[in-house]
Design an enzyme around this catalytic site. Structure first.
Site, mmCIF file in Angstrom:
data_model
loop_
_atom_site.group_PDB
_atom_site.id
_atom_site.type_symbol
_atom_site.label_atom_id
_atom_site.label_comp_id
_atom_site.label_asym_id
_atom_site.label_seq_id
_atom_site.Cartn_x
_atom_site.Cartn_y
_atom_site.Cartn_z
ATOM 1 N N TYR A 51 55.895 82.596 29.686
ATOM 2 C CA TYR A 51 55.970 81.920 28.379
ATOM 3 C C TYR A 51 57.312 82.159 27.690
ATOM 4 O O TYR A 51 57.762 81.304 26.917
ATOM 5 C CB TYR A 51 54.778 82.319 27.491
ATOM 6 N N GLN B 36 47.628 68.584 22.646
ATOM 7 C CA GLN B 36 47.298 69.672 23.575
ATOM 8 C C GLN B 36 48.564 70.456 23.902
ATOM 9 O O GLN B 36 48.516 71.450 24.604
ATOM 10 C CB GLN B 36 46.714 69.096 24.861
ATOM 11 N N VAL C 74 51.891 72.813 23.466
ATOM 12 C CA VAL C 74 52.191 74.024 22.705
ATOM 13 C C VAL C 74 53.638 74.004 22.196
ATOM 14 O O VAL C 74 54.044 74.884 21.457
ATOM 15 C CB VAL C 74 51.885 75.294 23.535
ATOM 16 N N HIS D 35 45.601 73.614 21.679
ATOM 17 C CA HIS D 35 45.763 74.669 22.686
ATOM 18 C C HIS D 35 46.755 75.750 22.259
ATOM 19 O O HIS D 35 47.279 76.474 23.097
ATOM 20 C CB HIS D 35 46.180 74.050 24.028
ATOM 21 N N GLY E 112 49.852 60.225 27.138
ATOM 22 C CA GLY E 112 50.375 61.254 28.044
ATOM 23 C C GLY E 112 49.454 62.408 28.339
ATOM 24 O O GLY E 112 49.909 63.551 28.405
ATOM 25 N N THR E 113 48.171 62.123 28.515
ATOM 26 C CA THR E 113 47.275 63.196 28.956
ATOM 27 C C THR E 113 46.425 62.685 30.105
ATOM 28 O O THR E 113 45.956 61.544 30.079
ATOM 29 C CB THR E 113 46.377 63.734 27.815
ATOM 30 N N SER E 114 46.201 63.561 31.093
ATOM 31 C CA SER E 114 45.397 63.153 32.249
ATOM 32 C C SER E 114 43.899 63.184 31.924
ATOM 33 O O SER E 114 43.080 62.777 32.736
ATOM 34 C CB SER E 114 45.695 64.078 33.436
HETATM 35 P P1 OAD Z 1 48.703 66.739 32.523
HETATM 36 O O1 OAD Z 1 49.888 67.298 33.240
HETATM 37 O O2 OAD Z 1 47.362 66.985 33.119
HETATM 38 O O3 OAD Z 1 48.863 65.162 32.374
HETATM 39 C C1 OAD Z 1 50.074 64.588 31.950
HETATM 40 C C2 OAD Z 1 49.877 63.094 31.819
HETATM 41 O O4 OAD Z 1 51.102 62.558 31.341
HETATM 42 C C3 OAD Z 1 49.542 62.363 33.127
HETATM 43 O O5 OAD Z 1 48.472 61.448 32.928
HETATM 44 C C4 OAD Z 1 50.837 61.621 33.446
HETATM 45 O O6 OAD Z 1 50.623 60.366 34.110
HETATM 46 C C5 OAD Z 1 51.389 61.368 32.048
HETATM 47 N N1 OAD Z 1 52.834 61.122 31.972
HETATM 48 C C6 OAD Z 1 53.823 61.455 32.834
HETATM 49 N N2 OAD Z 1 55.027 61.020 32.400
HETATM 50 C C7 OAD Z 1 54.803 60.387 31.220
HETATM 51 C C8 OAD Z 1 55.632 59.714 30.262
HETATM 52 N N3 OAD Z 1 56.950 59.603 30.431
HETATM 53 N N4 OAD Z 1 55.030 59.194 29.159
HETATM 54 C C9 OAD Z 1 53.707 59.290 28.967
HETATM 55 N N5 OAD Z 1 52.874 59.902 29.839
HETATM 56 C C10 OAD Z 1 53.408 60.448 30.943
HETATM 57 O O7 OAD Z 1 48.797 67.274 31.017
HETATM 58 P P2 OAD Z 1 47.668 67.386 29.900
HETATM 59 O O8 OAD Z 1 46.661 66.309 30.034
HETATM 60 O O9 OAD Z 1 48.390 67.519 28.607
HETATM 61 O O10 OAD Z 1 46.561 73.579 28.641
HETATM 62 O O11 OAD Z 1 47.023 68.767 30.264
HETATM 63 C C11 OAD Z 1 46.007 69.287 29.451
HETATM 64 C C12 OAD Z 1 46.057 70.778 29.384
HETATM 65 O O12 OAD Z 1 46.070 71.320 30.698
HETATM 66 C C13 OAD Z 1 47.311 71.330 28.758
HETATM 67 O O13 OAD Z 1 47.258 71.372 27.362
HETATM 68 C C14 OAD Z 1 47.424 72.703 29.333
HETATM 69 C C15 OAD Z 1 46.956 72.455 30.755
HETATM 70 O O14 OAD Z 1 46.276 73.465 31.293
HETATM 71 C C16 OAD Z 1 46.958 74.856 28.434
HETATM 72 O O15 OAD Z 1 48.024 75.317 28.770
HETATM 73 C C17 OAD Z 1 45.969 75.649 27.721
#
Ligand code: OAD
Length: 230
Positions: free
Chosen positions: A55, A88, A90, A106, A172-174
């Site tokens: 971190y 989500q 940080v 988060h 931008g979240t999966s």
């Molecule tokens: P992910 O890495 O799972 O997903 C990222 C998403 O962003 C995917 O759907 C990509 O297709 C999309 N993406 C990539 N490039 C992009 C762009 N230029 N514009 C928009 N979208 C784009 O990340 P999160 O869903 O945020 O938690 O993950 C959720 C949590 O899992 C995080 O908060 C983290 C992790 O564990 C902790 O650290 C507690």
């Protein structure tokens, strides 16, 4: 006239264009680490030094990053709407772009927390936490991040805000991590929902959500045009 409420759920993808790596990259690793090694209580118990170092490096990278057009558009929407960002992420790129209402589901990279009493949260004076850095009660400090398996204390507040939305935007979240991913099911029936992602998440119920298959900046630029016309 009463201003409409926009709620935005963001994930790592909104910061991708600022150069911050997403979590679920094609190699399944987060900056070379298995995610459980650096984002779980078990990982912390196993190797505190590694987790702190990890971190500390993320803070360095976040300092160098700048908010991108996507963050800026979300901040600008406040001119016409009441906007709340539920992120989500940080990092502090939404703050630096000028958004005023931000819920960090988060946790926050630039805050530390006591390992003895989780209500003791500190704004960090330096960008590093080392072994031996202690809270006021004498216990080791840890990053103020919600790790896998830990409670998400702000979830209830996030759900309440989502329930009051007129417009809900996901960027931008999966949608693989719960409970955050559940928020898409808390919108009221009158709400219009949009999802922006260059790769639309699979195995998720996205009925009634308008899909914009584009990167954050481009997708939000498009959506801004739609929203400022209505
Ligand atoms: P992910 O890495 O799972 O997903 C990222 C998403 O962003 C995917 O759907 C990509 O297709 C999309 N993406 C990539 N490039 C992009 C762009 N230029 N514009 C928009 N979208 C784009 O990340 P999160 O869903 O945020 O938690 O993950 C959720 C949590 O899992 C995080 O908060 C983290 C992790 O564990 C902790 O650290 C507690």
């Amino acid at each position: 006239m009463k201003r409409k409420k926009i709620t935005v759920l963001t994930g790592a993808g909104i910061s991708a264009e600022s150069g911050i790596a997403t979590f679920r990259g094609s190699d399944g690793l987060w900056e070379g680490h298995d995610i459980m090694e650096v984002a779980s209580p078990q990982g912390w118990q196993k190797d505190r030094e590694l987790v702190l170092h990890f971190y500390n490096e993320r803070r360095k990278a976040a300092r160098k990053a700048e908010p991108n057009q996507g963050h800026l558009i979300l901040a600008e929407l406040e001119k016409d709407y009441d906007v709340t960002i539920i992120t989500q992420n940080v990092d502090n790129l939404h703050e630096r772009a000028g958004s005023s209402n931000i819920i960090h589901l988060h946790g926050q990279l630039f805050q530390s927390r006591s390992t003895l009493d989780e209500s003791l949260v500190y704004d960090m004076e330096s960008d590093v936490i080392n072994i031996g850095d202690k809270c006021e009660k004498g216990s080791q400090l840890r990053p103020h991040i919600v790790w896998f398996g830990e409670d998400v204390p702000l979830m209830e507040k996030a759900a309440e805000i989502t329930e009051q939305s007129d417009i809900f935007i996901v960027v931008g979240t999966s949608l693989q991590v719960y409970p955050a991913a559940n928020l898409i099911h808390f919108t009221p029936s009158r709400c219009k929902s949009y999802l922006i992602d260059p790769k639309i998440p699979e195995n998720v119920d996205l009925r009634n959500i308008e899909l914009i298959e584009k990167g954050g900046s481009e997708g939000l630029e498009l959506l801004r045009k739609i929203l400022t016309k209505s």
